[in-house]
Design a protein around this motif. Structure first.
Motif, PDB file in Angstrom:
ATOM      1  N   TYR A  15     -15.299   5.065   7.685  1.00 14.37           N
ATOM      2  CA  TYR A  15     -15.558   3.698   7.257  1.00 14.37           C
ATOM      3  C   TYR A  15     -14.374   2.756   7.438  1.00 14.37           C
ATOM      4  O   TYR A  15     -14.511   1.552   7.300  1.00 14.37           O
ATOM      5  CB  TYR A  15     -16.008   3.682   5.790  1.00 14.37           C
ATOM      6  N   ILE A  16     -13.209   3.303   7.695  1.00 12.94           N
ATOM      7  CA  ILE A  16     -12.016   2.481   7.863  1.00 12.94           C
ATOM      8  C   ILE A  16     -11.567   2.569   9.307  1.00 12.94           C
ATOM      9  O   ILE A  16     -11.415   3.661   9.848  1.00 12.94           O
ATOM     10  CB  ILE A  16     -10.887   2.935   6.922  1.00 12.94           C
ATOM     11  N   HIS A  17     -11.348   1.431   9.938  1.00 15.00           N
ATOM     12  CA  HIS A  17     -10.913   1.406  11.340  1.00 15.00           C
ATOM     13  C   HIS A  17      -9.392   1.543  11.378  1.00 15.00           C
ATOM     14  O   HIS A  17      -8.663   0.562  11.245  1.00 15.00           O
ATOM     15  CB  HIS A  17     -11.347   0.103  12.010  1.00 15.00           C
ATOM     16  N   PHE A  18      -8.917   2.773  11.512  1.00 18.81           N
ATOM     17  CA  PHE A  18      -7.484   3.024  11.587  1.00 18.81           C
ATOM     18  C   PHE A  18      -7.037   2.889  13.036  1.00 18.81           C
ATOM     19  O   PHE A  18      -7.590   3.525  13.919  1.00 18.81           O
ATOM     20  CB  PHE A  18      -7.144   4.434  11.087  1.00 18.81           C
ATOM     21  N   TYR A  19      -6.026   2.047  13.263  1.00 23.71           N
ATOM     22  CA  TYR A  19      -5.511   1.887  14.625  1.00 23.71           C
ATOM     23  C   TYR A  19      -4.614   3.058  15.009  1.00 23.71           C
ATOM     24  O   TYR A  19      -4.540   3.441  16.161  1.00 23.71           O
ATOM     25  CB  TYR A  19      -4.724   0.580  14.754  1.00 23.71           C
ATOM     26  N   GLN A  20      -3.918   3.616  14.034  1.00 30.05           N
ATOM     27  CA  GLN A  20      -3.003   4.714  14.308  1.00 30.05           C
ATOM     28  C   GLN A  20      -3.154   5.772  13.219  1.00 30.05           C
ATOM     29  O   GLN A  20      -3.551   5.464  12.094  1.00 30.05           O
ATOM     30  CB  GLN A  20      -1.559   4.200  14.343  1.00 30.05           C
ATOM     31  N   GLU A  21      -2.811   7.010  13.552  1.00 30.87           N
ATOM     32  CA  GLU A  21      -2.955   8.107  12.595  1.00 30.87           C
ATOM     33  C   GLU A  21      -2.136   7.854  11.330  1.00 30.87           C
ATOM     34  O   GLU A  21      -2.571   8.162  10.222  1.00 30.87           O
ATOM     35  CB  GLU A  21      -2.511   9.423  13.235  1.00 30.87           C
ATOM     36  N   GLN A  22      -0.971   7.259  11.484  1.00 32.42           N
ATOM     37  CA  GLN A  22      -0.110   6.953  10.342  1.00 32.42           C
ATOM     38  C   GLN A  22      -0.824   6.016   9.356  1.00 32.42           C
ATOM     39  O   GLN A  22      -0.652   6.126   8.154  1.00 32.42           O
ATOM     40  CB  GLN A  22       1.201   6.318  10.824  1.00 32.42           C
ATOM     41  N   HIS A  23      -1.640   5.112   9.881  1.00 33.15           N
ATOM     42  CA  HIS A  23      -2.397   4.201   9.012  1.00 33.15           C
ATOM     43  C   HIS A  23      -3.273   5.000   8.053  1.00 33.15           C
ATOM     44  O   HIS A  23      -3.356   4.697   6.863  1.00 33.15           O
ATOM     45  CB  HIS A  23      -3.290   3.277   9.830  1.00 33.15           C
ATOM     46  N   GLN A  24      -3.969   5.988   8.583  1.00 37.82           N
ATOM     47  CA  GLN A  24      -4.864   6.800   7.760  1.00 37.82           C
ATOM     48  C   GLN A  24      -4.077   7.542   6.695  1.00 37.82           C
ATOM     49  O   GLN A  24      -4.442   7.522   5.517  1.00 37.82           O
ATOM     50  CB  GLN A  24      -5.640   7.788   8.623  1.00 37.82           C
ATOM     51  N   GLN A  25      -2.991   8.177   7.083  1.00 34.51           N
ATOM     52  CA  GLN A  25      -2.206   8.959   6.135  1.00 34.51           C
ATOM     53  C   GLN A  25      -1.660   8.092   5.008  1.00 34.51           C
ATOM     54  O   GLN A  25      -1.785   8.439   3.829  1.00 34.51           O
ATOM     55  CB  GLN A  25      -1.055   9.661   6.859  1.00 34.51           C
ATOM     56  N   LEU A  26      -1.085   6.940   5.358  1.00 32.49           N
ATOM     57  CA  LEU A  26      -0.494   6.067   4.344  1.00 32.49           C
ATOM     58  C   LEU A  26      -1.559   5.425   3.461  1.00 32.49           C
ATOM     59  O   LEU A  26      -1.395   5.337   2.242  1.00 32.49           O
ATOM     60  CB  LEU A  26       0.370   4.991   5.008  1.00 32.49           C
ATOM     61  N   SER A  27      -2.645   4.980   4.060  1.00 32.01           N
ATOM     62  CA  SER A  27      -3.717   4.343   3.287  1.00 32.01           C
ATOM     63  C   SER A  27      -4.316   5.315   2.284  1.00 32.01           C
ATOM     64  O   SER A  27      -4.503   4.980   1.109  1.00 32.01           O
ATOM     65  CB  SER A  27      -4.809   3.827   4.222  1.00 32.01           C
ATOM     66  N   LEU A  28      -4.628   6.514   2.731  1.00 35.23           N
ATOM     67  CA  LEU A  28      -5.248   7.487   1.840  1.00 35.23           C
ATOM     68  C   LEU A  28      -4.294   7.946   0.745  1.00 35.23           C
ATOM     69  O   LEU A  28      -4.713   8.181  -0.387  1.00 35.23           O
ATOM     70  CB  LEU A  28      -5.787   8.666   2.637  1.00 35.23           C
ATOM     71  N   LEU A  29      -3.006   8.027   1.055  1.00 36.47           N
ATOM     72  CA  LEU A  29      -2.015   8.378   0.038  1.00 36.47           C
ATOM     73  C   LEU A  29      -1.956   7.293  -1.041  1.00 36.47           C
ATOM     74  O   LEU A  29      -1.948   7.595  -2.235  1.00 36.47           O
ATOM     75  CB  LEU A  29      -0.640   8.574   0.678  1.00 36.47           C
ATOM     76  N   LEU A  30      -1.944   6.035  -0.635  1.00 38.04           N
ATOM     77  CA  LEU A  30      -1.920   4.940  -1.607  1.00 38.04           C
ATOM     78  C   LEU A  30      -3.200   4.930  -2.446  1.00 38.04           C
ATOM     79  O   LEU A  30      -3.148   4.794  -3.674  1.00 38.04           O
ATOM     80  CB  LEU A  30      -1.732   3.594  -0.904  1.00 38.04           C
ATOM     81  N   ILE A  31      -4.341   5.103  -1.810  1.00 37.34           N
ATOM     82  CA  ILE A  31      -5.619   5.141  -2.530  1.00 37.34           C
ATOM     83  C   ILE A  31      -5.608   6.281  -3.556  1.00 37.34           C
ATOM     84  O   ILE A  31      -5.993   6.101  -4.712  1.00 37.34           O
ATOM     85  CB  ILE A  31      -6.795   5.286  -1.545  1.00 37.34           C
ATOM     86  N   GLU A  32      -5.155   7.435  -3.140  1.00 35.93           N
ATOM     87  CA  GLU A  32      -5.115   8.590  -4.036  1.00 35.93           C
ATOM     88  C   GLU A  32      -4.196   8.344  -5.229  1.00 35.93           C
ATOM     89  O   GLU A  32      -4.554   8.609  -6.370  1.00 35.93           O
ATOM     90  CB  GLU A  32      -4.652   9.823  -3.261  1.00 35.93           C
ATOM     91  N   ARG A  33      -3.001   7.811  -4.963  1.00 33.83           N
ATOM     92  CA  ARG A  33      -2.042   7.591  -6.062  1.00 33.83           C
ATOM     93  C   ARG A  33      -2.543   6.527  -7.035  1.00 33.83           C
ATOM     94  O   ARG A  33      -2.362   6.661  -8.243  1.00 33.83           O
ATOM     95  CB  ARG A  33      -0.669   7.229  -5.494  1.00 33.83           C
ATOM     96  N   LEU A  34      -3.158   5.473  -6.520  1.00 35.97           N
ATOM     97  CA  LEU A  34      -3.677   4.434  -7.417  1.00 35.97           C
ATOM     98  C   LEU A  34      -4.874   4.924  -8.210  1.00 35.97           C
ATOM     99  O   LEU A  34      -5.048   4.565  -9.372  1.00 35.97           O
ATOM    100  CB  LEU A  34      -4.045   3.177  -6.628  1.00 35.97           C
ATOM    101  N   SER A  35      -5.707   5.740  -7.605  1.00 38.46           N
ATOM    102  CA  SER A  35      -6.917   6.206  -8.296  1.00 38.46           C
ATOM    103  C   SER A  35      -6.585   7.121  -9.471  1.00 38.46           C
ATOM    104  O   SER A  35      -7.413   7.303 -10.354  1.00 38.46           O
ATOM    105  CB  SER A  35      -7.862   6.907  -7.324  1.00 38.46           C
ATOM    106  N   ALA A  36      -5.373   7.658  -9.501  1.00 37.51           N
ATOM    107  CA  ALA A  36      -4.960   8.476 -10.644  1.00 37.51           C
ATOM    108  C   ALA A  36      -4.746   7.614 -11.885  1.00 37.51           C
ATOM    109  O   ALA A  36      -4.763   8.125 -13.009  1.00 37.51           O
ATOM    110  CB  ALA A  36      -3.685   9.240 -10.302  1.00 37.51           C
TER     111      ALA A  36
END
Length: 144
Positions: A26-47
């Motif tokens: 569902y997310i258009h990631f331009y680079q693999e790093q985008h996915q890793q950083l975005s998901l890490l931020l989402i995970e940390r905030l969701s805690a």
């Protein structure tokens, strides 16, 4: 496992936070790093916070009653940026841009180059934005 509500145009769905592949669809990631950083931020905030994600072409909006933070994806850079709304000016070298938004809110932009940049300082700024969003929503409901 905590679930996060995703909204993309007309599609609405509830997914498990751990289902990275589903979220990545569902997310258009331009680079693999985008996915890793975005998901890490989402995970940390969701805690710490309850929110929904609104997916657009190159942004991921964190939404409570209104958008309180945004992940921006840059086509030509491996980094992402995070924008959040707070009521006061933040003087910190990590803040690369500050704009005045609606109702006098200050929108701050921070670049995230790696997982270490998603630290307690950034999370606190975003939590403050979440609280401001919640307070603003409560006051607008009490005015009606």
């Amino acid at each position: 496992m905590k679930s996060i509500f995703l909204s993309k145009e007309s599609d609405n769905m509830l997914i498990e936070l751990s289902d990275v592949y589903k979220m990545a669809e569902y997310i258009h990631f331009y680079q693999e790093q985008h996915q890793q950083l975005s998901l890490l931020l989402i995970e940390r905030l969701s805690a710490h916070l309850d929110f929904k994600l609104k997916i657009q072409k190159a942004t991921v909006h964190f939404v409570k009653d209104d958008s309180f933070a945004v992940i921006g994806l840059r086509r030509s850079k491996a980094s992402i940026f995070v924008e959040f709304h707070v009521s006061k000016f933040i003087k910190n070298p990590r803040v690369e841009k500050t704009l005045t938004g609606r109702k006098g809110q200050l929108i701050h932009r921070v670049t995230v180059h790696n997982g270490e940049d998603i630290d307690e300082t950034l999370l606190t700024w975003i939590k403050d934005s979440y609280r401001l969003n919640s307070d603003r929503s409560l006051s607008s409901h009490s005015d009606n």
